[in-house]
Design an enzyme around this catalytic site. Structure first.
Site, PDB file in Angstrom:
ATOM      1  N   ARG A   9      -0.475  -1.091  -0.093  1.00 45.78           N
ATOM      2  CA  ARG A   9       0.603  -0.101  -0.226  1.00 45.78           C
ATOM      3  C   ARG A   9       1.446  -0.011   1.034  1.00 45.78           C
ATOM      4  O   ARG A   9       2.643   0.286   0.976  1.00 45.78           O
ATOM      5  CB  ARG A   9       0.010   1.276  -0.550  1.00 45.78           C
ATOM      6  N   SER A  36       1.179   9.025  -2.836  1.00 45.84           N
ATOM      7  CA  SER A  36       0.296   7.973  -3.339  1.00 45.84           C
ATOM      8  C   SER A  36       0.984   6.618  -3.345  1.00 45.84           C
ATOM      9  O   SER A  36       0.331   5.584  -3.400  1.00 45.84           O
ATOM     10  CB  SER A  36      -0.212   8.324  -4.742  1.00 45.84           C
ATOM     11  N   GLU A  57       6.826  10.638 -16.869  1.00 42.60           N
ATOM     12  CA  GLU A  57       6.922   9.180 -16.748  1.00 42.60           C
ATOM     13  C   GLU A  57       7.937   8.558 -17.705  1.00 42.60           C
ATOM     14  O   GLU A  57       8.590   7.569 -17.367  1.00 42.60           O
ATOM     15  CB  GLU A  57       5.541   8.541 -16.959  1.00 42.60           C
ATOM     16  N   PHE A  82      -0.360   5.553 -15.519  1.00 43.46           N
ATOM     17  CA  PHE A  82       0.665   6.376 -16.178  1.00 43.46           C
ATOM     18  C   PHE A  82       1.941   5.569 -16.433  1.00 43.46           C
ATOM     19  O   PHE A  82       2.584   5.715 -17.478  1.00 43.46           O
ATOM     20  CB  PHE A  82       0.979   7.609 -15.334  1.00 43.46           C
TER      21      PHE A  82
END
Lengths: 309, 322
Positions: A9, A36, A57, A82
Site C-alpha cells: 500500500r 486503509s 460503493e 466491497f
C-alpha cells in the site's frame, strides 16, 4: 536471516501521488477508505482531487465512471471485498461496458483481512473480474511492481482492476525489472515442473522452488501479475517444456488456476494442480495461516509439485 | 472507434444490419432551435419535434415488435427540450467530442428508442439508423451505449446507475472550473434503487449546482403503480432533505418544462419532478400500466398516428396564422 518485507500500500500511495503530480487529470475516489488506502498524504496534497463519497460503493464506482466521462483519470480505491462484490454491476456496466477510463484499486484483497472473516475476504475477485470484457486484471507481486503497475495504469487508456495488498511480501524482482501488462515473468528456469503464481504467493512459490532444488529437481517459476489478459504463450510453453503446472493464488482456484486450466484444456493438455481457496467460506485465521492451510506454504506447494512428478 | 461518416452519422461503427420496414414518411430533422428564436417560436419548434419523435417512435416499436413506449412518451418532451434547446450541445460538438459539451445521462435506459429518435430529429443521428432498432449487429440496442452511439454518454439499462455517473461528470466540471452542466433523466420507479439515494446524498453534500436531475414522475412502474409497489412520497420533502432544490412542473408541457430546465441551481443541485403521463398523449396508452412495454397492433399504430397528426395539424395551423 529474514528478508525485508513490504506493505505494498505504501508503494501504491506514493505512485498515485506521483501520477497526480505528473497529470492533473488524476483523481482518487474512495468510500471512507482514506486511511486503509494509505491516502492521508494524498488527501493533504490534493484535497480537491480526493473525492470521498462515504460508505457507498455503488455510488463510488458510478462517480468514478462519470469523472472519467468528464476527462479525469480516476483511481477508485476501496477494500477489495466491497469494491468487487458491492459494486459489481457498476464495474460491468458503468466502467467496462461503457469503456470509461477508470482504475479500480482493490485494497487488502484476497484473505488479507484474515481473521475479520469471509465477509471481508475477496477471494472471488479474480474469477469474477476476468469474465468482464475489456477489463485488465492485475495483481502486483512486490512494491516495485506495485508502483510500476500504478504508473502504467495512469497512462493506459482503459479500465483496470488492480489488487494492492497489505500482506507483508519481500522484494521479488531483480534490479531493472519493468512490468509489461499481459506478460509472465520467468523468475527461475527449470524443466521438472512449472509453478505459476501471482501477487502475494510468488515469494512462496520461489521458496518452494528452493525446497525442490534441494531434492535435485529444478522447477520453473513464473510470476503472472496479469490475470487478464493472460500470457497464454507462457502457459503453453510451460506445458510443453516442463513436466506439469501448479498454480498458486490468494483467491479461489477459479481465478488464475481457472484461467490456466482453460488454456491447457484448449491448447496443450498437461498435468495441472491448482492451489488456492476452494468451495467453502474460510475458517477463522490470519491471512498467512489461511494461505498455509490451503497448501500455499512453501512446503505445501513443494508437496503438490512432487505429486505431479 | 471509427469516425462517423455521412451515412452513418452519429454511429460509432459502420455496420449493415437488416432494416425494419420504412415509416409512413421520413421524419423531419428539425435540428436545434435557431439562434435568436423567441420563447413562442422555441416552444413551437420543440412541440413539433416532440410530436415527430412520438410518431416515429411508435412506428419503430410496431415494426421491431419490442420497445417501451409508455415511459418513452412520458419523457419525449424533456428529451427534445434538452437536446434541441437547453443544453449546450450540437451535432458538431458531439462529432468533435467537445469536452465542454453539456451531458445528458438517460438513467432509464429502457427508453432508448425515444432517445434515438430525439437524437435523429435533433440532427445527432442519421434517421435511417432508426430502421435498425434491435436488429442484429445494430448500434441501436434496446438500451443505449456510448460505444455505439456518439451522443450517448453512458451505457445504461440497469436502473440506479445514471445518477452516480452524473454526479461524477458534475464533479469533473467543478474540478475544471467549467460552467458545463450535467442533466440526468430518471424514472420514478427507478428511485426504489438505493444507489440513487447514495448519489442524491453526495450531490447535496457537495452542493453540485451544475447538476439537474429530471424525475419522470409518471407514477407507473413495469407492472403496477409506484404508490402500490413501494411508495416514494413524500418525494419532494425527501429530496429537499437530501440538499436538493426541487421544482415541480408538468413534464408534458414544454412551456413549463423549459424554464425549469434552463435555470441551473443557485447553490445546490436541482431535482425537477416532472409530472407526466406514461404514454402521453395517446388516448389508449395514457396513464395505462399495460403500456410499459406492450407492442401496438397495426391498428393501434394507426390510431396513435391519427391523434399525433391532429396535434401536428394544429401546430402547423398555428404556424401559418402567426
Amino acid at each position: 536471516m529474514t528478508a525485508q518485507t513490504f506493505d505494498c500500500r505504501n508503494a501504491w500511495a506514493e505512485a498515485v501521488a506521483e501520477a497526480a503530480r505528473a497529470d492533473e487529470r488524476v483523481v482518487v475516489v474512495v468510500n471512507d477508505s482514506v486511511g486503509s488506502s494509505k491516502l492521508n498524504a494524498f488527501v493533504d496534497e490534493f484535497p480537491e482531487r480526493s473525492i470521498n463519497v462515504g460508505i457507498a460503493e455503488q455510488n463510488m464506482v458510478g462517480v468514478g465512471a462519470g469523472l472519467a466521462n468528464g476527462g479525469k483519470i480516476p483511481f477508485v480505491s476501496a477494500a477489495g471485498c466491497f469494491l468487487s462484490a458491492r459494486a459489481m454491476e457498476q464495474i460491468k456496466a458503468d466502467v467496462a461496458y461503457s469503456e470509461h477510463n477508470v482504475k479500480l484499486i482493490a485494497q487488502s484483497p484476497g484473505v488479507a483481512y484474515g481473521d475479520l472473516g469471509p465477509t471481508h475476504h475477496s477471494i472471488e475477485d479474480f474469477a469474477w473480474m476476468r469474465t468482464i470484457p475489456g477489463l485488465t486484471v492485475v495483481a502486483p507481486v512486490d512494491p516495485v511492481e506495485t508502483a510500476q503497475v500504478i504508473a502504467w495504469a495512469a497512462g493506459h487508456e482503459g479500465p483496470a482492476y488492480i489488487r494492492v495488498s497489505r500482506m507483508a511480501v519481500p522484494a521479488v524482482y531483480p534490479e531493472g525489472y519493468q512490468f509489461v501488462p499481459g506478460r509472465a515473468v520467468t523468475l527461475r528456469e527449470g524443466t521438472a515442473a512449472t509453478i505459476i503464481a501471482t501477487g502475494t504467493t510468488v515469494s512462496r512459490a520461489l521458496a518452494a522452488a528452493d525446497l525442490l532444488a534441494a531434492d535435485g529437481g529444478e522447477v520453473r517459476v513464473l510470476a503472472m501479475p496479469t490475470i487478464k489478459p493472460l500470457d497464454e504463450a507462457a502457459v503453453v510453453a510451460a506445458a510443453a517444456e516442463t513436466g506439469g503446472i501448479v498454480t498458486v493464488e490468494e483467491a479461489l482456484v477459479t481465478g488464475l488456476g481457472g484461467a490456466v486450466a482453460e488454456v491447457l484444456a484448449e491448447q496443450h493438455p498437461a498435468p495441472l494442480r491448482r492451489i488456492g481457496f476452494r468451495d467453502e467460506f474460510a475458517v477463522t485465521g490470519t491471512a498467512e495461516w489461511l494461505l498455509d492451510r490451503v497448501g500455499a506454504s512453501p512446503e505445501g506447494i513443494a508437496a503438490t509439485v512432487r505429486e505431479l512428478a | 472507434m471509427t469516425a462517423p461518416t455521412t451515412i452513418h452519422h452519429g454511429l460509432r461503427h459502420e455496420v449493415d444490419p437488416p432494416l425494419l420496414a420504412a415509416p409512413d414518411r421520413e421524419i423531419r430533422v428539425l435540428g436545434r432551435v435557431p439562434e435568436g428564436a423567441s420563447d413562442a417560436e422555441t416552444e413551437h419548434h420543440l412541440q413539433l419535434a416532440a410530436t415527430e419523435v412520438r410518431r416515429r417512435a411508435i412506428q419503430t416499436v410496431g415494426a421491431a415488435k419490442a420497445g417501451h413506449l409508455g415511459g418513452e412518451f412520458s419523457i419525449t418532451d424533456t428529451l427534445v427540450t434538452l437536446y434541441l434547446d437547453v443544453m449546450n450541445i450540437s451535432p458538431e460538438q458531439v462529432d468533435a467530442g467537445d469536452p465542454e459539451r453539456d451531458r445528458l445521462i438517460l438513467s432509464k435506459g429502457h427508453a432508448a428508442n425515444a432517445l434515438y429518435t430525439a437524437l435523429a430529429v435533433g440532427g445527432y443521428l442519421h434517421p435511417e439508423a432508426l430502421r435498425t432498432f434491435l436488429q442484429s449487429e445494430s448500434m441501436l440496442n434496446g438500451h443505449p451505449a456510448r460505444n455505439k452511439i456518439a451522443a450517448v454518454e453512458a451505457n445504461t439499462g440497469p436502473l440506479g446507475h445514471g445518477l452516480p455517473i452524473a454526479v461524477g461528470t458534475a464533479i469533473a466540471a467543478v474540478l475544471d472550473g467549467s460552467a458545463r452542466r450535467t442533466f440526468v433523466l430518471l424514472g420514478d420507479g427507478e428511485l426504489q434503487e438505493g444507489s440513487n439515494w447514495e448519489a442524491f446524498m453526495t450531490a447535496g453534500h457537495r452542493r453540485l449546482s451544475n447538476l439537474t436531475a429530471v424525475i419522470d414522475r409518471n407514477r407507473l412502474q413495469q407492472g403496477a403503480r409506484v404508490a402500490d409497489t413501494n411508495d416514494l412520497e413524500p418525494l419532494a420533502d425527501k429530496l429537499v432533505a437530501f440538499g436538493w432544490e426541487v421544482r415541480e412542473v408538468d413534464g408534458n408541457d414544454i412551456a413549463a418544462l423549459r424554464p425549469a430546465l434552463r435555470a441551473p441551481g443557485s447553490d445546490r443541485p436541482v431535482a425537477i419532478i416532472a409530472h407526466t403521463d406514461k404514454g402521453f398523449p395517446v388516448s389508449y396508452m395514457r396513464d395505462n400500466v399495460a403500456w410499459h412495454h406492450k407492442v401496438p397492433t397495426a391498428e393501434q399504430v394507426g390510431i396513435a398516428l391519427a391523434e399525433l397528426d391532429g396535434i401536428l395539424g394544429r401546430l402547423e395551423a398555428k404556424e401559418s396564422n402567426s
